[in-house]
Enzyme design. Structure first.
Site, short mmCIF file in Angstrom:
data_model
loop_
_atom_site.label_atom_id
_atom_site.label_comp_id
_atom_site.label_asym_id
_atom_site.label_seq_id
_atom_site.Cartn_x
_atom_site.Cartn_y
_atom_site.Cartn_z
N HIS A 1 29.81 46.20 69.56
CA HIS A 1 28.39 45.90 70.31
C HIS A 1 27.34 47.12 69.57
CE1 HIS A 1 29.77 49.39 72.91
NE2 HIS A 1 28.60 49.39 73.46
N LYS B 1 33.02 55.64 76.80
CA LYS B 1 32.21 56.95 77.00
C LYS B 1 32.88 58.08 78.08
CE LYS B 1 27.51 55.38 75.91
NZ LYS B 1 26.13 55.07 76.42
#
Length: 242
Positions: free
Chosen positions: A154, A105
């Site tokens: 994930h 991110k």
């Protein structure tokens, strides 16, 4: 037995005693070296964990709304890993992967990352690149080992409708399947800009309802059972392990 034979026998006995003493010395020194190596490894692992945690917290600092998400999901995922696959919970790189799951991110624009409302389709396309960005960032760090599999996968779903690769079922790395449950559970049970946190029992009903589609059914059932054990009277009594 003549004198010469007796002397030879005594000489042999002395040599064997000296050999035994030397062997004991070697074993003791090897034990000391092993203990020193284990201590050095523990110290290195502790230092490396601190570095990984700092790196993850730097990433979390970009996200206004999820700064305590890191510790919660790390603890949740370890709880479930100990239940599902205890041997994995003992591997440092698994914990590193849980801590660094969203490291990608750092490459997502803050206007998207901290947008107070739902993302557009175009913004979601950008957001969904963060696992690939994360893998690119950490892959050169060999000590992270299998942490890369958690960072990459994930957001993969049991039914194959996840991202970035659309993997399904057991093709998804087990710790990544475990972490997805921890991640979604935390998202449901914490306040977000666009909604309030769900009660614990509602979040668990959602986990159970999506077992076999979004979540690995065995992992989902194990998480529901674990939460039921930890908390018997609602969200107010659910506590993270310390």
């Amino acid at each position: 037995m003549d004198i010469t034979a007796a002397e030879d026998l005594e000489g042999t006995r002395r040599q064997l005693l000296l050999f035994a003493e030397d062997l004991q010395t070697i074993v003791a020194r090897e034990r000391e070296r092993r203990e020193e190596a284990e201590l050095a490894y523990r110290e290195l692992s502790s230092s490396y964990l601190g570095m990984v945690r700092t790196l993850a917290e730097v990433c979390e600092a970009k996200d206004t709304y999820t700064r305590s998400h890191l510790d919660r999901t790390y603890q949740y995922a370890l709880m479930l890993t100990r239940r599902i696959a205890p041997e994995l919970a003992e591997r440092a790189e698994i914990g590193f992967g849980y801590l660094l799951h969203d490291i990608g991110k750092v490459g997502i624009p803050e206007a998207i990352l901290n947008k107070p409302g739902p993302l557009t389709d175009e913004e979601w396309q950008v957001m969904r690149t963060h696992p690939v960005i994360g893998v690119t960032l950490v892959k050169p760090l060999r000590l992270l080992g299998d942490a890369v599999g958690i960072i990459r996968s994930h957001h993969e779903r049991w039914d194959g409708k996840g991202y970035p690769e659309g993997l399904a079922g057991e093709d998804i790395y087990l710790p990544a399947r475990i972490f997805m449950i921890a991640d979604c559970f935390d998202a449901m049970t914490t306040d977000r800009p666009y909604r309030k946190a769900l009660p614990l029992h509602v979040a668990l009903e959602e986990i159970d309802r999506h077992a076999g589609t979004q979540f690995d059914p065995d992992c989902a059932r194990a998480w529901v059972a674990l939460c039921d054990e930890v908390s018997s009277d609602g969200a107010s009594s659910f506590q993270l392990p310390r």
